[in-house]
Each structure stands twice: as C-alpha cells, then as structure tokens.
Design an enzyme around this catalytic site. Structure first.
Site, mmCIF file in Angstrom:
data_model
loop_
_atom_site.group_PDB
_atom_site.id
_atom_site.type_symbol
_atom_site.label_atom_id
_atom_site.label_comp_id
_atom_site.label_asym_id
_atom_site.label_seq_id
_atom_site.Cartn_x
_atom_site.Cartn_y
_atom_site.Cartn_z
ATOM 1 N N ARG B 7 0.839 -1.216 0.000
ATOM 2 C CA ARG B 7 0.000 0.000 0.000
ATOM 3 C C ARG B 7 0.870 1.261 0.000
ATOM 4 O O ARG B 7 0.517 2.273 -0.612
ATOM 5 C CB ARG B 7 -0.968 0.013 1.189
ATOM 6 C CG ARG B 7 -0.280 0.028 2.528
ATOM 7 C CD ARG B 7 -1.252 0.177 3.694
ATOM 8 N NE ARG B 7 -0.550 0.003 4.955
ATOM 9 C CZ ARG B 7 -0.840 0.657 6.073
ATOM 10 N NH1 ARG B 7 -1.827 1.527 6.091
ATOM 11 N NH2 ARG B 7 -0.172 0.428 7.173
ATOM 12 N N SER B 34 -4.902 5.368 5.302
ATOM 13 C CA SER B 34 -4.581 3.941 5.352
ATOM 14 C C SER B 34 -4.323 3.352 3.968
ATOM 15 O O SER B 34 -3.515 2.448 3.811
ATOM 16 C CB SER B 34 -5.727 3.166 6.008
ATOM 17 O OG SER B 34 -5.959 3.651 7.307
ATOM 18 N N GLU B 55 -18.847 3.537 0.540
ATOM 19 C CA GLU B 55 -18.057 2.873 -0.506
ATOM 20 C C GLU B 55 -18.836 2.674 -1.803
ATOM 21 O O GLU B 55 -18.260 2.760 -2.889
ATOM 22 C CB GLU B 55 -17.527 1.523 0.001
ATOM 23 C CG GLU B 55 -16.466 1.628 1.090
ATOM 24 C CD GLU B 55 -17.063 1.855 2.482
ATOM 25 O OE1 GLU B 55 -18.305 1.751 2.625
ATOM 26 O OE2 GLU B 55 -16.304 2.144 3.416
ATOM 27 N N PHE B 80 -14.035 -3.856 2.350
ATOM 28 C CA PHE B 80 -15.086 -2.835 2.225
ATOM 29 C C PHE B 80 -15.380 -2.511 0.761
ATOM 30 O O PHE B 80 -16.536 -2.344 0.374
ATOM 31 C CB PHE B 80 -14.692 -1.548 2.957
ATOM 32 C CG PHE B 80 -14.397 -1.760 4.414
ATOM 33 C CD1 PHE B 80 -15.118 -2.686 5.155
ATOM 34 C CD2 PHE B 80 -13.390 -1.046 5.046
ATOM 35 C CE1 PHE B 80 -14.850 -2.896 6.503
ATOM 36 C CE2 PHE B 80 -13.112 -1.252 6.397
ATOM 37 C CZ PHE B 80 -13.842 -2.172 7.127
ATOM 38 N N ASP B 113 -6.792 -5.898 14.183
ATOM 39 C CA ASP B 113 -8.143 -5.390 13.945
ATOM 40 C C ASP B 113 -9.194 -6.499 13.823
ATOM 41 O O ASP B 113 -10.380 -6.267 14.005
ATOM 42 C CB ASP B 113 -8.178 -4.515 12.684
ATOM 43 C CG ASP B 113 -7.868 -3.061 13.005
ATOM 44 O OD1 ASP B 113 -8.006 -2.668 14.173
ATOM 45 O OD2 ASP B 113 -7.482 -2.323 12.084
ATOM 46 N N GLN B 117 -12.251 -6.500 9.400
ATOM 47 C CA GLN B 117 -11.432 -5.584 8.603
ATOM 48 C C GLN B 117 -10.551 -6.318 7.579
ATOM 49 O O GLN B 117 -9.778 -5.695 6.863
ATOM 50 C CB GLN B 117 -10.511 -4.753 9.514
ATOM 51 C CG GLN B 117 -11.206 -4.215 10.754
ATOM 52 C CD GLN B 117 -12.309 -3.244 10.443
ATOM 53 O OE1 GLN B 117 -12.074 -2.213 9.840
ATOM 54 N NE2 GLN B 117 -13.538 -3.566 10.832
ATOM 55 N N ARG B 163 -1.285 -4.348 4.127
ATOM 56 C CA ARG B 163 -0.970 -3.386 5.180
ATOM 57 C C ARG B 163 0.474 -3.603 5.638
ATOM 58 O O ARG B 163 1.188 -2.642 5.925
ATOM 59 C CB ARG B 163 -1.919 -3.594 6.353
ATOM 60 C CG ARG B 163 -1.568 -2.764 7.573
ATOM 61 C CD ARG B 163 -2.552 -3.057 8.721
ATOM 62 N NE ARG B 163 -2.277 -2.215 9.873
ATOM 63 C CZ ARG B 163 -1.395 -2.527 10.831
ATOM 64 N NH1 ARG B 163 -0.721 -3.658 10.775
ATOM 65 N NH2 ARG B 163 -1.209 -1.704 11.852
#
Lengths: 307, 308
Positions: B7, B34, B55, B80, B113, B117, B163
């Site tokens: 990312r 993020s 979204e 998401f 998380d 998530q 991530r």
C-alpha cells in the site's frame, strides 16, 4: 416555451407512448407503468433540452442522461429511436436474443446509452462522477439523472444525496448535474406509501442541501421551465420532484401496481394505443383509415395475437 | 531495498504517476491515510475526492469519472470495497468503466483489527465477474510497476495490497508483465504458487525444503486473473504436485483458480494453503503461524503433501 413547440413535444411524447406499448407487447414482458410515467420528462430532455447528436453518440461535449431507473428503458429507447439513434423498426426487437435493446440498459450494445443501470440505486452516483469528470475536463456538458421513487429506498441514493452538493467544491461544484425524481407513487409490490413511504420528500432533499423544484411531471411547460431554473442555479446540483402518474394515458394502467412490470396482451395494447391517441371506440376504425402508420402498428399487434 | 508495504509503494507510485498523467484521480471513503492516497491528495487536492464512509457511492463516482475520461483509483480496505460487489458488478464491470479498484489491508496479516477488517474473500468475488483482472504484487518493485500498468490497462482492474511490510522478492531486472507469472526459484519436485503477502515465506520454505532434499519451484502469480496458464501447466507437468499459498480464503482464490485450470487441462494433485473460516485478532506473525502461512507451516504442509 412557445405553444407550437409545446404542441410538437406533446405529439412526440404521444408517439413515444405508442411505441412503448408496441415494443413491450412484442417483447411479452417489461415495465409499462414507469415507462409511461417518465416519458414526458425524457421527451422534453431529448427534444427541447439536451445537446446531443445521434450521429455522434460519443461526442465529448454532449449532455448526458443516466436513466437510473433502468427498468423503464423502453421509454428511453422510444425517444432515442425518435431522435434517430436507430430505426424505429428496431424497437420490436426489445428483449429478443441478439438485440442491442436489452431488457435493462447496456452501454456497449447500444451506443447512446451512458451507463448500465437496472440494479437500482446506482445510476445517481455514476451521474455525479460524470458531472465531476466533465467539470474537471472543462466541458460544457450537463448531466441529467432520472431516479425512480421506489429506487430512493436504496441506501446508495442517500450516500449520493449527501455527497453531491459538496463534491467538487469549491472549484468544481456540480451545478451541471440535475437529478429528477419520477414520483409516480407506485412500485412493484404496491403503492410506495404502503411499502416504504418517502415523505416528506421535499424536506429530505432540502435538508441534504439541494435546491428543490416541484413540478407536474406530465406538464411539458412546467418541465421545461424547471430545467431552465435548474440550469440557472450555480454552485450546487438541483433536484426536481416530478409528480407523475404510473401508466399515464392508459386508463387501466394508471395508478395500478399491477402494471409495474407486466406487458399488455395485443388486444389490451390496441386499446391502450387508442386511449393514448385520444380516440373513442366509435371513431377508431375511421381513425385507422386516416392514419396508416397507426393502422400498421395495430395490424402488427393483431398478427402477434394469432401467433 | 528495505521491506515495504505494497500500500505504501502504491501511494508513492501514484504520486509520481500523477505528475505525468493529469487523468489520474483518486476517490476515497475516509481511509486515505490507510490506503496511502493521502500524499496524492495533498499534492493534487483538486484531483482527490474523499466522499466519506460510503463505498458504494465511491465506486459509482469512480465509474462516472471514468466515463468522463478520467482514470480514477477508488480505494478502501479490500473487504469494504469488494463488499460493494453489486455496485462493482453493474456500475464498473458491466458498464465497462475504466475504474482502478484498490483493496488494501488484504488478508489476516492486518492482525489485531480482526476479521471484520480483513479482505479474505475479495479475490473469490471478483474472479466471478467478467472484465476485471486481479493483480496482487509481492514487493515494492512489483507494486510500483503494477500501478503504472494499471494506468495503462484499458479497462477496470483490481489491485490487492497489503498493510504489512513485504520483503523484496523480485530480481533487480524485474519487468511486470500483465498475465504473466514468474519463476522465482526453479525446482522439480513440487510447484509452489503464491503472490502478495506470503510469497516471501514460500521462498523461505523452499530453502528449508531444499535441506530436506525437496526441490520446490516457487512461482510468483502476481496476476491471479487472467492466470499465466502456459507457465503454470508446464510447471505442474514437470513437478506433478502443486501447492497454492494465499492470505485469502482457500475457496475461490488463487487455489480455486489453479484447481479449476488444472482439473480441466492437466489433472494434478493440488494442496490449497490459506484461510479456512473466519480470521481473528492477533499479531500478524502469530496469525501466519497459526494458519500455516509462515515458512515452517508451508514447508511442513508441503512435506505432508508429498508423503515425506
């Protein structure tokens, strides 16, 4: 708008209503109620308002129409054919195998369709993105989006409603976007009021930051005037609440949930066409003798019955 | 080259590409810090749109921007953004809108998380849609090239990003090629197919296996859709055993795609390593160990598969 222009629009809308009934009957399925409620709005947009060129459906500076209530695409096909995007003879291929006239709009199969819609609640966001992109590109185009009343029960509509007045601010406000609610008060299962009431509609949209104009969606002069007003509003998109009648101009379809998604049988279609044209039963034979085009449509429908 | 999250590499690449190509715009749903588009937004505020936690609307706006000639990157966590499947299905895929869908925080490796998530079914969902390629890069070099490719690709696609930091795995002369897989380590006893997060662990596992006398061929399948069928079938034909490794559900992801391919073209025993059931909170290393995606777990499962 001068009376002559209004009369011309009324005549086009009448022809388009006939074509809607014709193509749905040939298809044997589809959505007459909402197509008949939205047709005066689409007629005014296509023939009095939008900058578009049927010979250049990809013209970058064209105005766009996103029919978010995609199930009413027969109404859109009828105005597109009338405007010259494709021959009116092709209308009776609606929903048939191999036809570009899909049951719900397909952007690739039929040039001039701006977005695939039919999964309700999505077209409004697409129209917003288009309006933003056109602003960013410095194009003069306006974007019109027609949403159904039942459709606004979808959550995505309210995401878009909350966002559109703010998106692109301050440099690229979406004052090139006009969203029109075809408020015919009927959805598939029942009356909107019974399924999930939208009221108070005006207050809701105003609270979300929209200038709201309320009109009779079958009064061509009112539609034209509202579109003028919308174009004059700067800094924000505009919302038009168009009160309409589901199945407008066909007595047995008007305001009747049964005709949301059912095609007429040939005899019902012929009666519907006679009513749309405002001809009494007694005068019908004489009318058909004087109007060979309508007679041909009727003959074609009668032949359908014999199949 | 130090380890870097894909990312982060994506955010850096976008910033650079944005300077050259004014068509690039970003649409975010309150996660730009993020998804790492925040730097792009700072550099090009008039081309970055944060539409709030919405979204579906984000995806639709992306479709509209694309239809008006822009190249939008719509970005959120994998779960998401792909969670709004029906919007992707009609507004992007069926509309053929040139939208670049970016799902970050792929897999259980996001850690603490927890499941809600974690993008664990995103590949499975998007594999079913016509017209949306799926690319999962494995390190900084590959990510930056994949982002550059995404801009050029004529149509929508999905970029699946992590991530967590990723150790470099690509050779210095690496050139990302759409639809192509790359042999990172040749072998003859078993084929290990992976991409993204667990790929480095696969290379580590191959070293361990070498110590046990097993020569594992490790292939980077960055392009999960379309698959590099030729290379995969050739390798399967050579080794006769295929193991897929992914930080994703074992249903419908890389393992599913490879199994479908081989079942039709060259029936070969396949072992799918990945996530079964829901994920859970925990430290990323501990989670990879528990779910058999660390080097030990991969090596152990390969040995078991080979009956050694």
């Amino acid at each position: 708008m001068p009376a002559a222009d209004l009369a011309r629009l009324a005549s086009i809308a009448r022809d388009c209503r006939v074509q809607i009934i014709r193509m749905l009957t040939h298809a044997g399925s589809g959505h007459p109620g909402g197509s008949l409620s939205v047709i005066d709005l689409l007629t005014t947009l296509f023939f009095a308002r939008m900058r578009h060129d049927p010979r250049r459906p990809d013209w970058p500076d064209r105005d766009r129409l996103v029919l978010s209530k995609g199930h009413c695409v027969p109404a859109l096909y009828s105005v597109m054919a009338k405007a010259g995007y494709f021959p009116e003879s092709q209308l009776i291929t609606l929903r048939k195998l191999g036809s570009p006239l899909q049951g719900h709009p397909d952007r690739i199969m039929l040039l001039g369709i701006e977005a695939a819609t039919g999964s309700l609640g999505q077209g409004f966001s697409i129209a917003m993105g288009m309006a933003l992109g056109l602003r960013l590109e410095g194009r003069p185009s306006r974007v019109y989006c027609v949403v159904g009343d039942g459709e606004t029960q979808e959550g995505q509509v309210w995401e878009a409603a909350m966002s559109a007045p703010k998106l692109g601010q301050p440099d690229h406000p979406l004052d090139n976007l006009c969203v029109i609610l075809d408020y015919n008060k009927v959805q598939l299962d029942d009356f909107v009021k019974k399924v999930l009431d939208l009221e108070p509609v005006l207050e809701k949209w105003k609270a979300f930051g929209w200038p709201v104009i309320e009109i009779d969606g079958h009064d061509l002069a009112q539609i034209d005037k509202a579109l003028d007003q919308a174009e004059a509003i700067k800094g924000r998109p505009t919302f038009i609440v168009a009160h309409t009648v589901k199945g407008k101009s066909v007595s047995f379809m008007e305001n009747n949930p049964e005709w949301h998604g059912k095609a007429p049988k040939p005899q019902e279609a012929i009666r519907a066409i006679r009513e749309i044209l405002g001809v009494t039963e007694d005068d019908w034979t004489g009318y058909l003798e004087r109007n060979p085009e309508t007679a041909a449509v009727v003959k074609e429908l009668e032949a359908l019955e014999k199949k | 080259m130090p380890a870097k999250a894909s990312r982060v590499a994506f955010g850096e690449a976008l910033l650079e590409l944005g300077a050259q190509d004014p068509r690039i715009v970003t649409v975010d749903a309150d996660l730009s810090k993020s998804t790492m588009t925040a730097a792009f937004a700072k550099a090009y505020p008039a081309r970055a749109f944060n539409v709030g936690i919405a979204e579906a609307n984000m995806i639709g706006i992306g479709a509209g921007l694309a239809l008006a000639g822009k190249i939008p990157f719509v970005c959120s966590f994998a779960c998401f953004v792909v969670g709004r499947f029906e919007t992707i299905r009609v507004s992007v895929a069926y509309t053929r809108a040139n939208v670049k869908i970016v799902g970050t925080h792929a897999g259980i490796a996001i850690g603490e998380d927890g499941y809600s998530q974690m993008g664990l079914e995103d590949i499975a969902c998007l594999r079913a849609l016509p017209n949306i390629p799926i690319i999962q890069p494995a390190d900084e070099t590959e990510t930056k090239q994949a982002v550059a490719y995404a801009v050029e690709h004529p149509g929508p696609l999905y970029l699946r990003l992590t991530r967590q930091n990723l150790e470099p795995v690509s050779p210095p002369d690496y050139r990302f090629q759409f639809g192509k897989a790359v042999v990172l380590r040749p072998g003859s006893d078993v084929t290990i197919l992976a991409s993204g997060g667990p790929l480095f662990n696969c290379l580590k596992a191959a070293e361990k296996l070498e110590g046990e006398g097993v020569k594992a061929e490790v292939i980077n399948v960055a392009c999960i859709k379309p698959l590099d069928e030729d290379l995969l079938v050739r390798s399967a034909g050579k080794t006769g055993r295929v193991v897929t490794v992914e930080d994703h559900s074992i249903s419908g992801g890389l393992g599913g795609a490879v199994s479908e391919l081989l079942a039709e073209v060259l029936p070969t025993p396949v072992r799918r390593l990945g996530i079964q059931g829901f994920g859970e909170s925990g430290d990323p290393k501990g989670l990879y160990a528990k779910h058999g995606l660390d080097a030990d777990g991969i090596a152990r499962n390969v040995m078991k598969f080979l009956n050694r």
